[in-house]
Design an enzyme around this catalytic site. Structure first.
Site, PDB file in Angstrom:
ATOM      1  N   GLN A  90      -4.547  -5.297   6.642  1.00 30.39           N
ATOM      2  CA  GLN A  90      -5.529  -6.192   6.005  1.00 30.39           C
ATOM      3  C   GLN A  90      -5.517  -7.577   6.627  1.00 30.39           C
ATOM      4  O   GLN A  90      -6.299  -8.433   6.223  1.00 30.39           O
ATOM      5  CB  GLN A  90      -5.227  -6.315   4.502  1.00 30.39           C
ATOM      6  CG  GLN A  90      -5.383  -5.036   3.724  1.00 30.39           C
ATOM      7  CD  GLN A  90      -6.828  -4.564   3.647  1.00 30.39           C
ATOM      8  OE1 GLN A  90      -7.768  -5.301   3.941  1.00 30.39           O
ATOM      9  NE2 GLN A  90      -7.006  -3.308   3.272  1.00 30.39           N
ATOM     10  N   LYS A  95     -10.554  -1.071  10.006  1.00 32.20           N
ATOM     11  CA  LYS A  95     -10.748  -2.240   9.131  1.00 32.20           C
ATOM     12  C   LYS A  95     -11.116  -3.460   9.975  1.00 32.20           C
ATOM     13  O   LYS A  95     -11.306  -4.549   9.468  1.00 32.20           O
ATOM     14  CB  LYS A  95      -9.478  -2.508   8.338  1.00 32.20           C
ATOM     15  CG  LYS A  95      -9.136  -1.377   7.359  1.00 32.20           C
ATOM     16  CD  LYS A  95      -7.910  -1.707   6.553  1.00 32.20           C
ATOM     17  CE  LYS A  95      -7.244  -0.497   5.956  1.00 32.20           C
ATOM     18  NZ  LYS A  95      -7.928   0.065   4.796  1.00 32.20           N
ATOM     19  N   ASP A 123       3.041  -4.929   8.023  1.00 32.76           N
ATOM     20  CA  ASP A 123       1.844  -4.121   7.857  1.00 32.76           C
ATOM     21  C   ASP A 123       0.648  -5.074   7.957  1.00 32.76           C
ATOM     22  O   ASP A 123       0.381  -5.841   7.027  1.00 32.76           O
ATOM     23  CB  ASP A 123       1.886  -3.412   6.498  1.00 32.76           C
ATOM     24  CG  ASP A 123       0.576  -2.690   6.167  1.00 32.76           C
ATOM     25  OD1 ASP A 123      -0.407  -2.842   6.920  1.00 32.76           O
ATOM     26  OD2 ASP A 123       0.541  -1.981   5.147  1.00 32.76           O
ATOM     27  N   CYS A 166      -4.795   2.562  -3.755  1.00 31.57           N
ATOM     28  CA  CYS A 166      -3.559   3.065  -3.138  1.00 31.57           C
ATOM     29  C   CYS A 166      -2.410   2.079  -3.327  1.00 31.57           C
ATOM     30  O   CYS A 166      -1.569   1.904  -2.445  1.00 31.57           O
ATOM     31  CB  CYS A 166      -3.731   3.373  -1.660  1.00 31.57           C
ATOM     32  SG  CYS A 166      -4.780   4.777  -1.355  1.00 31.57           S
ATOM     33  N   HIS A 179       0.866  -1.175   0.000  1.00 31.03           N
ATOM     34  CA  HIS A 179       0.000   0.000   0.000  1.00 31.03           C
ATOM     35  C   HIS A 179       0.907   1.231   0.000  1.00 31.03           C
ATOM     36  O   HIS A 179       2.019   1.197   0.520  1.00 31.03           O
ATOM     37  CB  HIS A 179      -0.840  -0.048   1.277  1.00 31.03           C
ATOM     38  CG  HIS A 179      -1.914   0.988   1.382  1.00 31.03           C
ATOM     39  ND1 HIS A 179      -1.663   2.265   1.818  1.00 31.03           N
ATOM     40  CD2 HIS A 179      -3.246   0.925   1.124  1.00 31.03           C
ATOM     41  CE1 HIS A 179      -2.803   2.942   1.832  1.00 31.03           C
ATOM     42  NE2 HIS A 179      -3.782   2.157   1.405  1.00 31.03           N
TER      43      HIS A 179
HETATM   44  C1  LIG Z   1      -2.273  -3.011   3.376  1.00 29.59           C
HETATM   45  C2  LIG Z   1      -2.616  -1.649   3.917  1.00 29.59           C
HETATM   46  N1  LIG Z   1      -1.687  -0.951   4.582  1.00 29.59           N
HETATM   47  C3  LIG Z   1      -1.950   0.264   5.089  1.00 29.59           C
HETATM   48  C4  LIG Z   1      -3.168   0.866   4.934  1.00 29.59           C
HETATM   49  C5  LIG Z   1      -3.388   2.236   5.490  1.00 29.59           C
HETATM   50  O1  LIG Z   1      -4.280   2.202   6.535  1.00 29.59           O
HETATM   51  P1  LIG Z   1      -4.826   3.553   7.183  1.00 29.59           P
HETATM   52  O2  LIG Z   1      -5.348   4.373   6.040  1.00 29.59           O
HETATM   53  O3  LIG Z   1      -5.886   3.103   8.108  1.00 29.59           O
HETATM   54  O4  LIG Z   1      -3.683   4.207   7.869  1.00 29.59           O
HETATM   55  C6  LIG Z   1      -4.163   0.184   4.244  1.00 29.59           C
HETATM   56  C7  LIG Z   1      -5.491   0.816   4.048  1.00 29.59           C
HETATM   57  O5  LIG Z   1      -6.137   0.687   3.031  1.00 29.59           O
HETATM   58  C8  LIG Z   1      -3.882  -1.106   3.728  1.00 29.59           C
HETATM   59  O6  LIG Z   1      -4.817  -1.786   3.053  1.00 29.59           O
END
Ligand SMILES: Cc1ncc(COP(=O)(O)O)c(C=O)c1O
Ligand SMILES: [Zn+2]
Lengths: 410, 149
Positions: free
Chosen positions: A207, A230, A204, A368, A127
């Site tokens: 998900q 999420k 990370d 993203c 992401h």
């Molecule tokens: C794999 C992953 N990492 C990071 C994020 C970023 O999360 P946040 O926008 O809640 O900080 C997302 C959100 O879509 C994600 O899917």
């Protein structure tokens, strides 16, 4: 499927008020869980009750409400500790979300250590929030960003990972589950290989936590980041887990109240973990809501949720594959409940509008993860992502709506 | 569904399937790239001017049905228009998709009228106007080139 049979999805759905909503006159079919999930009454009520009867600022007050709120806040931390099996409470730092958690590690852990020639190793399926913070810190320090490629099926090329990991690698940062492809990555294997060279690993988990039981001690990851929104919890709250030894050695990320023990103009003594990283009045209601969300998820059990979602994934995959002109992007052997797809004749943006008219909420775009789109030479995908409350019937509605879409455009 | 039929009218679906003037130009007087990062629409607009009149205009790239059909219809409408007429049409088209009140100087939209159903879908307005913004940028480049010559 026996797990799925026993799983009481009807009573789970009853807990989520929004699932009774109609969209354009049709029952809502919410398949945008990877972007943000919905909230059970238990979470909504926990936040409501806090504001109605237990709210105050925390830590500094001697009055009763402040003590109550402090307790509620720390109960949230305790829930997170248990949820990811951190060794101790002070390894759980509250942030505004995954994005802030990763930026914290980039600026507070990596930046002071990085030198010209050092490398940060990420993957092609990250992401943007696990790419840009590293680009920034590389710019600041002269370190270099290295990227593990992915295969046509959407799996990490692990032999390339082994080659790219070397004595110049200062940190590996990898997503446990890809938000664009659904791939579940072999993070345990990655951590083991990195540790063999003494390289720390950030996972990370944005998900992953809604779909897979996570044990940070079993994984032995050095940092773990995720978001509340999420995981059926509120927005604006997230977690950074870090090993105590690493967190202790890191300077504060932000300065302000609560992160200090004493301040004078001659110097300031920083507070202990985790408060050193929680400057300012924190998101108290967010923590309370997150704690309630974790309790809710644990009541059903992530094992059961994972099995249910796997049933949805299998069914949806086989149904979608029968649609002429539909191509699934991301066909890893090991996937979480998420399907990215494109249609020969219809642009994802038009798919999104067509499905919305049927009450079906999916996401369209690059999610993203623009490098993933470039990798597969597509401008965007349509993405259906499942949560604990989705049903096989809802997948039938999705499939029917896709047929209608194709009918309109052919 | 009625709204959807308003949005995806037959004419629009036809232009999407068979976009007109869908080609790159060899040595255009003006050229610009337009992108709508939200949905991944990416188009290039090419432009030839002769004595202040749009002699030829074409586009390529990839976009959603609204973006592609709007670009296709735009190229047809623009041919033969003076720069001033082209810009007036752009402005009027933009008003029709974004404003409730008609503007006094708006010119008739002609065939472009079928695209005004997009107004009911605010997130899609950018798709419909991308080609026009890109044309505008291409035109400004030509004008810039001329003024620096
Ligand atoms: C794999 C992953 N990492 C990071 C994020 C970023 O999360 P946040 O926008 O809640 O900080 C997302 C959100 O879509 C994600 O899917
Ligand atoms: Zn578009």
């Amino acid at each position: 499927m026996s797990n799925t049979d026993q799983y009481d999805v009807a009573s789970i759905r009853n807990d989520f008020p929004i699932l009774g909503e109609k969209i354009h006159g049709k029952p809502l079919v919410y398949l945008d869980n990877a972007a943000s999930s919905q909230h059970p009454a238990q979470v909504i009520n926990a936040v409501k009750e806090l504001y109605e009867s237990g709210y105050s600022n925390i830590h500094r007050g001697v009055h009763q409400l402040s003590q109550d709120a402090t307790k509620a806040y720390e109960n949230g931390r305790s829930a997170v500790r248990g949820f990811i099996n951190a060794d101790c409470m002070h390894e759980v730092v509250f942030t505004s979300g995954t994005t802030e958690s990763i930026n914290l590690v980039a600026q507070s852990y990596a930046r002071p250590r990085l030198q010209k020639g050092d490398e940060i190793l990420i993957t092609h399926m990250e992401h943007h929030s696990n790419i840009v913070p590293w680009q920034i810190v590389c710019e600041q320090t002269g370190a270099e960003l290295k990227v593990v490629p992915i295969s046509d099926r959407g799996e990490l090329e692990m032999d390339r990972f082994a080659e790219l990991l070397n004595e110049r690698t200062a940190l590996v940062s990898v997503t446990q589950v890809s938000n664009a492809l659904g791939t579940v990555n072999p993070v345990a294997e990655i951590i083991e290989a990195a540790h063999a060279l003494g390289v720390p690993v950030l996972v990370d988990g944005a998900q992953a936590v809604p779909h897979i039981p996570v044990d940070v001690q079993a994984l032995d990851c050095d940092f773990y980041a995720f978001s509340g929104h999420k995981l059926y919890g509120p927005t604006g709250i997230g977690v950074l887990y870090g090993k105590e030894k690493l967190l202790n050695a890191m300077p504060p990320y932000q300065g302000g109240g609560d992160m200090i023990l004493s301040v004078s103009f001659d110097g300031t003594t920083y507070n202990t973990l985790p408060y050193k990283f929680e400057a300012g009045t924190p998101n108290i209601a967010g923590v309370v809501g997150l704690g309630a969300a974790i309790e809710y998820v644990q009541k059903t059990g992530l094992g059961a949720i994972a099995a249910h979602e796997y049933g949805l994934l299998e069914y949806a995959t086989s149904e979608l594959k029968q649609i002429d002109g539909l191509r699934i992007i991301g066909e890893a052997d090991h996937k979480a409940g998420l399907i990215s797809f494109v249609l020969d004749q219809v642009h994802p943006h038009d798919i999104g509008t067509m499905l919305d008219a049927e009450g079906v909420a999916i996401r369209t775009g690059h999610h993203c993860a623009q490098p993933v789109m470039e990798r597969y030479k597509i401008p965007a995908t349509a993405r259906a992502s499942f949560g604990m409350y989705n049903t096989l019937q809802e997948i039938d509605v999705l499939v029917e709506a896709i047929h209608k879409t194709i009918g309109m455009f052919s | 569904m009625d709204n959807l039929r308003e949005l995806y009218q037959e004419v629009i679906l036809d232009h999407n399937k068979n976009p007109r003037n869908f080609r790159a130009m060899e040595n255009p007087d003006g050229f610009a790239h337009g992108a709508n990062p939200l949905c991944g629409d990416q188009i290039d607009v090419y432009l030839n001017l002769k004595d202040g009149v749009v002699e030829d205009v074409s586009f390529d790239g990839h976009g959603c049905a609204i973006c592609t059909s709007s670009a296709s219809m735009m190229t047809i409408e623009l041919k033969g228009k003076t720069e001033a007429e082209a810009l007036a049409l752009f402005e009027s088209f933009h008003h029709a998709l974004t404003d409730d009140e008609p503007h006094p100087n708006d010119v008739p939209l002609g065939k472009l009228k079928v695209l005004t159903g997009v107004k009911e879908f605010p997130v899609r307005v950018k798709c419909a106007t991308l080609a026009w913004h890109t044309f505008d940028a291409a035109l400004k480049k030509v004008q810039g080139d001329i003024s620096t010559e």
